[in-house]
Design a protein around this motif. Structure first.
Motif, PDB file in Angstrom:
ATOM      1  N   ALA A 147      46.357  30.342  30.431  1.00  0.00           N
ATOM      2  CA  ALA A 147      46.436  31.498  30.463  1.00  0.00           C
ATOM      3  C   ALA A 147      46.730  32.338  29.159  1.00  0.00           C
ATOM      4  N   ILE A 148      46.023  32.675  28.343  1.00  0.00           N
ATOM      5  CA  ILE A 148      45.542  32.775  27.144  1.00  0.00           C
ATOM      6  C   ILE A 148      44.393  33.581  27.628  1.00  0.00           C
ATOM      7  N   ALA A 149      44.198  32.527  27.566  1.00  0.00           N
ATOM      8  CA  ALA A 149      42.247  33.347  28.447  1.00  0.00           C
ATOM      9  C   ALA A 149      42.268  34.047  29.513  1.00  0.00           C
ATOM     10  N   ARG A 150      43.074  33.600  29.811  1.00  0.00           N
ATOM     11  CA  ARG A 150      43.231  35.147  30.736  1.00  0.00           C
ATOM     12  C   ARG A 150      43.301  36.584  30.885  1.00  0.00           C
ATOM     13  N   LYS A 151      44.384  36.542  30.063  1.00  0.00           N
ATOM     14  CA  LYS A 151      45.242  37.291  29.147  1.00  0.00           C
ATOM     15  C   LYS A 151      44.503  38.141  28.267  1.00  0.00           C
ATOM     16  N   ILE A 152      43.506  37.148  27.315  1.00  0.00           N
ATOM     17  CA  ILE A 152      42.368  38.256  27.269  1.00  0.00           C
ATOM     18  C   ILE A 152      41.158  38.718  27.278  1.00  0.00           C
ATOM     19  N   GLY A 153      41.013  38.410  29.466  1.00  0.00           N
ATOM     20  CA  GLY A 153      40.179  38.656  29.989  1.00  0.00           C
ATOM     21  C   GLY A 153      38.745  37.895  29.723  1.00  0.00           C
ATOM     22  N   LEU A 154      38.868  36.690  28.837  1.00  0.00           N
ATOM     23  CA  LEU A 154      37.663  35.347  28.963  1.00  0.00           C
ATOM     24  C   LEU A 154      36.629  35.296  30.152  1.00  0.00           C
ATOM     25  N   ALA A 155      37.449  35.004  31.397  1.00  0.00           N
ATOM     26  CA  ALA A 155      36.721  34.908  32.714  1.00  0.00           C
ATOM     27  C   ALA A 155      34.481  35.730  31.913  1.00  0.00           C
TER      28      ALA A 155
END
Length: 226
Positions: free
Chosen positions: A88-96
């Motif tokens: 969820a944190i990864a998605r929030k910061i736009g990591l993908a």
């Protein structure tokens, strides 16, 4: 042989994320690389390190915030460092978009996999620990996890514990969990689990791990029968 370099977009993303000099870019490159690329250096070793960086950062933070007993602290810690939370944190910061995947893993939806997103998030903390030090990564964790820590994540009873107590309180047999199906490739596996309580009923749920599926099945059971 030259060291692998980051793309300008990824370099800018990481510099903005960490707020400091990146140092050895090959470590960040490694942290963003999935094993499906076939490259010798991928994120697993850094994930191992980053998991400890995250755990210590959150544990210290929770200890600082209150006077909960060990059981409650452990409950919150487990929720806050879970793969689901990390994803969820990864998605929030736009990591993908910055994760480096092989073609098949990418085509199979690996870029949106909780397993991969959560693991790479931890690998970044590992790379940051080696290049910028623990204080910098602790500050990053406190920035990214602030909403979760100051909110109610992990404060409510875990669904599996709650279901077990419900069964005991209603003089029922203990819940039994069964793996119904495992599907998808290893890097984007899906698990279907059914939980049953004799003479009450059953409920099914899916998850990206067996543990997550069991948790969701317990929550669904409580929603239907609790």
């Amino acid at each position: 042989m030259s060291e692998p370099a980051l793309s300008p977009e990824t370099r800018a993303f990481l510099e903005k994320l960490t707020g400091g000099p990146l140092g050895d870019e090959s470590l960040w490159h490694e942290a963003l690389t999935h094993g499906s690329t076939g490259e010798a250096r991928h994120y697993q070793r850094l994930e191992f390190l980053g998991d400890r960086v995250l755990g210590l950062s959150i544990a210290e933070w929770l200890h600082e915030l209150g006077t909960d007993n060990e059981g409650r602290l452990s409950q919150r810690l487990n929720a806050l460092v879970s793969r689901t939370m990390n994803a969820a944190i990864a998605r929030k910061i736009g990591l993908a978009p910055h994760i480096r995947l092989g073609k098949q893993a990418n085509d199979d939806g690996g870029r949106n996999s909780d397993n991969i997103l959560g693991d790479v998030m931890e690998a970044l903390l590992g790379a940051g620990f080696l290049t910028q030090g623990f204080p910098a990564m602790r500050a990053l964790v406190r920035k990214l996890w602030s909403e979760a820590v100051t909110g109610k994540v992990g404060q409510s009873k875990h669904p599996k514990s709650a279901l077990q107590e419900w069964a005991a309180g209603n003089r029922r047999r203990m819940p039994e969990y069964y793996l119904v199906e495992r599907s998808g490739p290893d890097h984007a596996a899906r698990f279907t689990v059914e939980v049953r309580i004799h003479a009450v009923g059953e409920a099914r749920a899916e998850g990206s791990s067996k543990q997550e599926a069991e948790t969701q099945a317990a929550a669904e059971f409580l929603r239907r029968f609790g």
